[in-house]
Design a protein around this motif. Structure first.
Motif, PDB file in Angstrom:
ATOM      1  N   SER A  48       0.873  -1.166   0.000  1.00  0.00           N
ATOM      2  CA  SER A  48       0.000   0.000   0.000  1.00  0.00           C
ATOM      3  C   SER A  48       0.914   1.222   0.000  1.00  0.00           C
ATOM      4  CB  SER A  48      -0.880  -0.020   1.249  1.00  0.00           C
ATOM      5  OG  SER A  48      -1.659   1.147   1.316  1.00  0.00           O
ATOM      6  N   ASN A  76      -7.105   4.175  -1.890  1.00  0.00           N
ATOM      7  CA  ASN A  76      -6.066   3.209  -1.542  1.00  0.00           C
ATOM      8  C   ASN A  76      -5.399   2.737  -2.818  1.00  0.00           C
ATOM      9  OD1 ASN A  76      -6.216   3.186   1.199  1.00  0.00           O
ATOM     10  ND2 ASN A  76      -6.997   1.112   1.376  1.00  0.00           N
ATOM     11  N   ARG A  94      -9.845  -4.049   5.383  1.00  0.00           N
ATOM     12  CA  ARG A  94     -10.208  -2.688   5.794  1.00  0.00           C
ATOM     13  C   ARG A  94     -11.705  -2.543   6.058  1.00  0.00           C
ATOM     14  NH1 ARG A  94      -6.885   1.740   4.760  1.00  0.00           N
ATOM     15  NH2 ARG A  94      -8.760   2.931   4.237  1.00  0.00           N
TER      16      ARG A  94
END
Length: 178
Positions: A43, A85, A140
């Motif tokens: 990420s 993201n 998430r």
């Protein structure tokens, strides 16, 4: 395939078949192992220049232009937003793929861009990147991940999404300016 028409303003448009797909549960089984040594998905929050460089390398063959048309301030805001993201695939540190989620801070997450640079096609890196990024999105708190793809996307896109767990929920022709 490309049936070009002119709008009243004189712009040419094309009818494009758009397929909407969704994933309603986390991928089953173990995560895909890296198919190549030193392949890593992380990420990241790249700056606009680094992001656009990778976006162009991945998206140019697929006619991606959405992020290229954004004013720099809007792109900077998008890249730094908690609702964005980005998962970057790197080989020996070199960025070779991306998976972009929008509304990543909600339960209904959109997979907006996914792809690899052409010189790494055919090495199973796409499924590895997609699986890694999807698992992270589910971690998430996603309850649904959806996307749309079209006739200009990579020829194997829909099959890749199906293997990842997506199913079609709608298809329609959309008129776009090429």
């Amino acid at each position: 395939m490309d049936d070009i028409k002119a709008t009243p303003s004189g712009e040419n448009t094309v009818q494009l078949l758009v397929t909407y797909m969704e994933m309603l549960e986390r991928p089953a089984g173990d995560a895909f192992p890296a198919p190549i040594a030193h392949a890593v998905v992380t990420s990241e929050r790249p700056d606009a220049a680094a992001f656009l460089s990778l976006y162009r390398a991945v998206g140019e063959p697929l006619r991606w232009d959405q992020r290229l048309r954004m004013p720099k301030a809007t792109l900077d805001d998008f890249l730094s937003s908690p609702s964005t993201n980005l998962y970057i695939l790197r080989l020996d540190g070199r960025a070779v793929g991306l998976c972009e989620f929008d509304r990543a801070d909600t339960k209904d997450v959109e997979l907006t861009h996914f792809g690899l640079i052409p010189d790494v096609y055919g090495q199973r890196l796409g499924p590895f990147l997609l699986d890694s990024a999807l698992r992270a999105a589910w971690d998430r708190g996603a309850k649904r991940i959806w996307l749309h793809t079209d006739e200009w996307d990579h020829p194997k896109a829909q099959a890749t999404y199906r293997r990842a767990g997506f199913s079609i929920f709608a298809q329609k022709f959309e008129e776009i300016v090429p």
